[in-house]
Design an enzyme around this catalytic site. Structure first.
Site, PDB file in Angstrom:
ATOM      1  CB  CYS A 209     -14.801  -9.464  13.091  1.00 29.99           C
ATOM      2  SG  CYS A 209     -13.548  -8.421  12.307  1.00 29.99           S
TER       3      CYS A 209
ATOM      4  CB  CYS B  37     -14.029  -4.678  11.671  1.00 30.73           C
ATOM      5  SG  CYS B  37     -15.230  -5.584  10.673  1.00 30.73           S
TER       6      CYS B  37
ATOM      7  CG  ASP C 104      -1.312   3.551   5.754  1.00 28.37           C
ATOM      8  OD1 ASP C 104      -2.274   3.929   5.056  1.00 28.37           O
ATOM      9  OD2 ASP C 104      -0.543   4.328   6.338  1.00 28.37           O
TER      10      ASP C 104
ATOM     11  CB  CYS D 216     -14.677 -10.639   9.064  1.00 28.41           C
ATOM     12  SG  CYS D 216     -15.157  -8.894   9.098  1.00 28.41           S
TER      13      CYS D 216
ATOM     14  CD  GLU E 214      -5.075   1.106  -4.235  1.00 26.42           C
ATOM     15  OE1 GLU E 214      -6.212   1.565  -4.381  1.00 26.42           O
ATOM     16  OE2 GLU E 214      -4.440   1.172  -3.169  1.00 26.42           O
TER      17      GLU E 214
ATOM     18  CG  ASP F  37      -1.785   1.248   1.279  1.00 22.43           C
ATOM     19  OD1 ASP F  37      -2.690   1.385   0.434  1.00 22.43           O
ATOM     20  OD2 ASP F  37      -1.543   2.104   2.163  1.00 22.43           O
TER      21      ASP F  37
ATOM     22  CB  CYS G  59     -12.872  -6.016   7.886  1.00 22.63           C
ATOM     23  SG  CYS G  59     -12.104  -6.956   9.237  1.00 22.63           S
TER      24      CYS G  59
END
Length: 435
Positions: free
Chosen positions: A349, A346, A356, A330, A275, A191, A327
């Site tokens: 969960c 999250c 990052d 999950c 990315e 990232d 997330c």
């Protein structure tokens, strides 16, 4: 695969004058041929072929009084300038037809003698490598070169470049075989950001060195001195060169940092996923200076060609993928978040995420999915490459050969250097390390 090796050259006064003539003649041939094609297009005439331009603007032009000085330089320089124009037109036409990927390419433009960067291109008929470490260039002489590394194979072409601060570089293109590294057990999702240059899926971070920001104080002073000099004066030329040298120093440090970081990542991981950021769009925001200072595009290109060179898997994750909203534990999509939110919990969960690190893990999962779907550059189960892209010659760096060759192509007098394994990637070090 083709790789490009750059070396610093130190021509003497007479050789600098000869190179200046070569730069000027190549520029004149380019402009004359471009003008002929534009006039023919405006008059509705057929496209002027390269053979006709070569006869008209090179062979016949040397016999005229206005262009007799074209004979003072090597004919290879003039022919290669015409070939470069043909390549520029081909890229333009392919872009119009949709055959060329990426951004749209505009038509060729005229070159100016006031441009601070000049270059010429030669083939093997116009240059040769000598045993004493010099490079002979036709109608220029033997150029003194600083050989920072060995050439793994005889070069196929040479580009001589003068940058904005007056430095000369020789860029050799060589055909080499891929240097496959031993298989690694780890994979990495990356990232890219501004607060931290890169965050890997294993939790490690590479700090952003911010080379331009660190040099802004000196640049501000040099540019202020430049603005106070009279236009056309020698003092203004000296001040401009000082500014250009400072910018070149910043660019060299950034490029060196990119090479060290990308080489370390490629050596440590069998697969790398990153990315695909919209750098052009981000370059038009208020973060433009920081975005360009980071140099994400150059870093990703280095990762890509080094992955192909060393037999690694590389994949780009689409920029529309919500890596910061999902997330990684999950898979619940928690929605967009402003940039000042660096940690979040999250709602499904209850996992506490670093923004990052969570994005890097999501990039890793998405990259694996892309590879499983067969849309990435990776070997398949039978060992055959799947959609292996062509690797163009890179301008910045090609890397030293790792197989310990005892002789050098064209320069047997130079001793081979031992390779040192890079075990630490420093974000602030300016020292050059073997790649």
């Amino acid at each position: 695969m083709q790789l490009r090796y750059n070396y610093r050259a130190y021509p003497n006064a007479s050789q600098r004058r000869a190179l200046a003539r070569a730069f000027g003649c190549a520029r004149v041939v380019w402009n004359d041929c471009l003008r002929d094609r534009e006039e023919a297009h405006a008059a509705g005439l057929p496209y002027v072929t390269s053979a006709e331009l070569s006869r008209r603007r090179i062979t016949r032009a040397k016999r005229t009084a206005e262009r007799a000085w074209l004979a003072e330089v090597s004919a290879v320089v003039l022919q290669q300038s015409l070939r470069d124009l043909d390549t520029a037109y081909k890229n333009f036409f392919d872009s119009l037809k949709g055959k060329r990927q990426g951004q749209k390419v505009g038509p060729p433009r005229y070159k100016s003698k006031k441009d601070t960067r000049q270059s010429i291109r030669l083939n093997t008929n116009a240059f040769s490598l000598h045993n004493d470490g010099t490079v002979y260039v036709a109608k220029v002489g033997n150029l003194k070169v600083t050989w920072s590394r060995r050439l793994p194979a005889p070069p196929t072409s040479l580009t001589i470049t003068q940058d904005s601060c007056g430095r000369y570089f020789l860029s050799f293109v060589v055909d080499t075989e891929p240097d496959i590294l031993p298989e690694a057990e780890t994979e990495a999702g990356i990232d890219l950001g501004l607060s931290a240059f890169a965050v890997l899926s294993n939790g490690s971070k590479i700090d952003s060195p911010r080379f331009l920001r660190r040099a802004e104080k000196k640049l501000r002073r040099l540019q202020r001195e430049l603005s106070r000099k009279a236009r056309g004066s020698k003092n203004r030329t000296k001040a401009r060169i000082k500014v250009a040298r400072q910018h070149a120093r910043v660019a060299d440090r950034r490029r060196d940092f990119h090479h060290k970081a990308s080489t370390q990542i490629i050596r440590d991981n069998q697969a790398v996923y990153v990315e695909d950021l919209a750098v052009c769009g981000l370059g038009r925001t208020r973060l433009a200076k920081s975005v360009h200072d980071a140099g994400w595009s150059a870093f990703v290109r280095m990762l890509e060609y080094k992955a192909i060179k060393h037999g690694r898997t590389f994949a780009r994750v689409d920029r529309a993928f919500p890596s910061s909203q999902v997330c990684s534990a999950c898979g619940f999509r928690d929605g967009p978040k402003p940039l000042h939110v660096r940690k979040w919990t999250c709602r499904a969960c209850g996992t506490v995420h670093d923004r990052d690190h969570n994005a890097a893990r999501n990039v890793l999962h998405e990259g694996r999915r892309i590879v499983a779907a067969g849309r990435a550059e990776t070997p398949n189960a039978c060992g055959a490459p799947v959609r292996r892209a062509h690797v163009p010659a890179q301008r910045g760096e090609a890397g030293s050969p790792r197989k310990g060759l005892t002789t050098q192509a064209g320069i047997p007098g130079l001793q081979a250097r031992k390779h040192v394994k890079v075990t630490h990637c420093s974000a602030t070090s300016d020292r050059r390390a073997p790649r």
